[in-house]
Scaffold this active site. Structure first.
Site, short mmCIF file in Angstrom:
data_model
loop_
_atom_site.label_atom_id
_atom_site.label_comp_id
_atom_site.label_asym_id
_atom_site.label_seq_id
_atom_site.Cartn_x
_atom_site.Cartn_y
_atom_site.Cartn_z
N HIS A 189 36.16 45.59 49.19
CA HIS A 189 36.15 44.20 49.66
C HIS A 189 35.21 44.02 50.82
O HIS A 189 34.87 44.98 51.52
CB HIS A 189 37.57 43.80 50.10
N ASP A 233 37.58 50.12 58.05
CA ASP A 233 38.63 50.40 57.06
C ASP A 233 38.17 51.62 56.28
O ASP A 233 37.13 51.59 55.63
CB ASP A 233 38.77 49.16 56.16
N GLU A 237 36.10 51.45 48.06
CA GLU A 237 37.25 52.36 47.98
C GLU A 237 37.64 52.73 46.55
O GLU A 237 38.56 52.14 45.99
CB GLU A 237 38.45 51.80 48.75
MN MN Z 1 41.75 50.98 53.48
MN MN Z 2 40.11 48.57 52.12
#
Ligand code: MN
Ligand code: MN
Length: 296
Positions: free
Chosen positions: A156, A94, A189
């Site tokens: 996360h 991600d 992030e």
């Molecule tokens: Mn992302």
């Molecule tokens: Mn993410």
């Protein structure tokens, strides 16, 4: 984590990194967002991987959860966040970056702030590190540029087939003394904004995820739900993909399944004061000594 699993995390990370670099190489002011999304998704499929979620192409004050619909006519412009996820048998990467598509390049510093916050956060990652300290560093770094971190969005943990597992990594000092552990995979992030640093729900995004089985009476809805469960598990997917497979009448079924609470429909996430938001995201593995960047 055994070495086979580690290989999968690394491979998902490598494909994600390359796919985002590819998206960066083709994005141009004025191009169709649908074209950008489909080319990038094809790049991932050509690598024999699938998606952990639909590519998010979110402009300006939209922080996340914006993805082109079928027949979408929106173009790439302004401050564009590109956030993608690769899934390799459920092992996920991600990652995201932000590009400035304005003529006068007015967002250079705002983009730099979230990138620098990510750099600084990565430097802190090691077993035993308190997540509050990572958040504090992110907050301090973004504030040093004169911007605000988005405090109600966070990084996360990642687990197989689980995009938002267990731990969260705050983007501000939340005083948490929860500690990182070796073997954890994390998406970090930071989001930076010239606004207040709070996001709220916007329009429906066309991004859904499976919630639970439901005995739909409509045979098409039944078929679609079974397909979703098998294909995406509980990972987010786009209505665009469903329309591609089942035709536009699938949109009625998606709505019915949403109403029956078999599916969750995500909303766009918009900065409260409608101020521009930048994002930088990487996937890292907590190692014995520090961390290994799996995707960026
Ligand atoms: Mn992302
Ligand atoms: Mn993410």
């Amino acid at each position: 984590m055994d070495s086979k699993e580690l290989d999968k995390w690394r491979e998902a990370g490598k494909i994600g990194t390359e796919a985002l670099a590819y998206a960066k190489s083709i994005v141009k002011q004025g191009m169709s967002l649908l074209e950008l999304a489909e080319k990038t998704e094809k790049y991932i499929q050509d690598r024999k991987a699938s998606f952990a979620f639909p590519i998010n192409l979110s402009k300006d004050e939209i922080a996340a959860h914006s993805t082109p619909q079928q027949n979408d006519e929106e173009i790439a412009e302004g401050l564009l966040k590109m956030d993608l996820g690769v899934s390799l048998e459920g092992y996920i990467s991600d990652l995201s970056c932000t590009v400035d598509l304005t003529k006068e390049k007015k967002y250079t510093k705002l983009i730099e702030a979230s990138q620098k916050a990510l750099d600084e956060a990565i430097k802190l990652v090691k077993p035993g590190m308190e997540i509050g300290k990572i958040g504090k560093k992110i907050q301090e770094t973004i504030s040093s540029y004169g911007f605000a971190p988005v405090v109600n969005l966070s990084g996360h943990e990642l687990q197989q087939w689980n995009l938002h597992a267990g731990l969260t990594i705050p983007n501000f000092d939340n005083n948490s003394d929860v500690k990182l552990k070796e073997g954890m995979v994390l998406a970090i992030e930071p989001f930076a904004t010239t606004g207040q640093g709070m996001i709220q729900d916007g329009k429906p995004s066309g991004i859904y995820k499976f919630l639970e089985k439901h005995s739909a009476r409509d045979p098409l809805a039944k078929e679609i739900l079974a397909f979703i469960e098998q294909e995406y598990h509980e990972l987010p997917f786009s209505s665009r993909w469903i329309v591609k497979k089942f035709g536009t009448r699938a949109l009625f079924s998606l709505r019915a399944l949403e109403q029956a609470q078999a599916l969750h429909h995500f909303k766009q996430l918009v900065e409260k004061t409608k101020a521009p938001v930048s994002q930088a995201e990487a996937t890292v593995l907590v190692t014995k000594e520090g961390c290994e960047v799996l995707a960026r």
